[in-house]
Design an enzyme around this catalytic site. Structure first.
Site, PDB file in Angstrom:
ATOM      1  N   GLY A  29       0.341  -1.163   0.382  1.00  0.00           N
ATOM      2  CA  GLY A  29       0.360  -0.045  -0.159  1.00  0.00           C
ATOM      3  C   GLY A  29       1.044   1.078  -0.030  1.00  0.00           C
ATOM      4  N   ASN A  30       0.500   2.369   0.375  1.00  0.00           N
ATOM      5  CA  ASN A  30       0.926   3.925   0.864  1.00  0.00           C
ATOM      6  C   ASN A  30       0.054   4.616   1.717  1.00  0.00           C
ATOM      7  OD1 ASN A  30      -1.226   5.453  -0.259  1.00  0.00           O
ATOM      8  ND2 ASN A  30      -0.827   3.805  -2.233  1.00  0.00           N
ATOM      9  N   ARG A  31       1.016   5.895   1.882  1.00  0.00           N
ATOM     10  CA  ARG A  31       1.242   5.825   3.075  1.00  0.00           C
ATOM     11  C   ARG A  31      -0.075   7.275   2.839  1.00  0.00           C
ATOM     12  NH1 ARG A  31       4.991   5.986   6.615  1.00  0.00           N
ATOM     13  NH2 ARG A  31       6.959   4.890   5.548  1.00  0.00           N
ATOM     14  N   SER A  32      -1.168   7.369   1.512  1.00  0.00           N
ATOM     15  CA  SER A  32      -1.608   8.353   1.455  1.00  0.00           C
ATOM     16  C   SER A  32      -2.835   8.358   3.131  1.00  0.00           C
ATOM     17  CB  SER A  32      -3.072   8.292   0.464  1.00  0.00           C
ATOM     18  OG  SER A  32      -3.882   9.382   0.236  1.00  0.00           O
ATOM     19  N   ALA A  97      -4.772   7.768  -4.174  1.00  0.00           N
ATOM     20  CA  ALA A  97      -2.974   7.016  -4.440  1.00  0.00           C
ATOM     21  C   ALA A  97      -3.667   5.935  -4.602  1.00  0.00           C
ATOM     22  CB  ALA A  97      -2.006   7.641  -3.318  1.00  0.00           C
TER      23      ALA A  97
END
Ligand code: C5P
Length: 227
Positions: A29-32, A97
């Protein structure tokens, strides 16, 4: 008082990050944080729009009042929810994101540490939801994208943004400068800044301020174009 210039308009906003499973307990995943998308949804509702917020993984945020929230996990789930809600919409804003890649296969059981070196993860490309929205756009519907660009000069960020807008074919692109000159990271901050580029060649500077303030400037431009 806020303008009611989105009264009766149907708006879809995506927010947060998509997460792709590796096995039943792990994701890529990502840090959005989802804060910019939530602010866009909240401000649109305050200005009279009927809003569907398609939210991936986010920080712990309060759901905006009077907004329909659809929670999704993967890019495929976000794609289905956004394209579905987008069918009757006047405006679709892709502030999420989206993970560009996902693991090619998902293990049915938790991947074990084992005694050998770990395998590489094979990735496959995810669909581009924004591109599909542009391909399916009917006359009168506006599609807005977001882009985070790094650059050491304003001109880099602007020219990268302009090129991306042309490539993506959306009506607007909000370009955030991340890192580089400003050192500002839009993902992890309560504030944001950048440029709003229009397919008509327009560019509006979005000064550093709250994500709600930036959202208001975006809706100003969108409401102008809808009128
Ligand atoms: O090309 P790039 O990923 O920088 O484009 C960012 C824009 O495209 C954002 O609006 C994002 O929500 C959208 N996007 C998408 N589907 C993807 C990747 C990005 O809709 N697979």
């Amino acid at each position: 008082a806020l303008p009611r210039d989105l009264q009766g308009r149907r708006v879809v906003v995506s927010a947060g990050g998509t997460a792709e499973p590796l096995d039943p307990v792990r994701t890529l995943g990502n840090r959005s944080s989802g804060r910019q998308g939530y602010a866009l949804a909240r401000v649109a509702a305050q200005r009279g729009a009927h809003v569907t917020l398609v939210a991936g993984s986010t920080a712990a945020l309060d759901p905006p009042a009077a907004v329909e929230v659809v929670r999704v996990g993967t890019t495929e789930e976000m794609r289905t929810a956004v394209l579905d809600a987008g069918k009757g919409a006047d405006v679709v804003v892709m502030a999420a994101a989206v993970a560009d890649f996902r693991p090619q296969s998902v293990a049915g059981f938790k991947i074990k540490k084992g005694d050998t070196e770990p395998d590489a993860i094979r990735l496959t490309r995810n669909p581009d939801i924004l591109a599909e929205l542009v391909a399916e756009r009917v006359p009168g519907r506006l599609v807005v994208g977001f882009a985070a660009e790094t650059g050491d000069a304003e001109n880099d960020v602007l020219s990268f943004g302009r090129a991306k807008l042309e490539r993506k074919g959306s009506d607007f692109l909000v370009v955030n400068a991340v890192g580089g000159r400003t050192g500002h990271n839009a993902f992890e901050s309560a504030d944001n800044e950048g440029w709003l580029l229009g397919a008509d060649g327009s560019s509006v500077q979005l000064p550093m301020g709250s994500k709600a303030a930036l959202a208001a400037r975006v809706w100003d431009a969108v409401a102008d174009r809808l009128a």
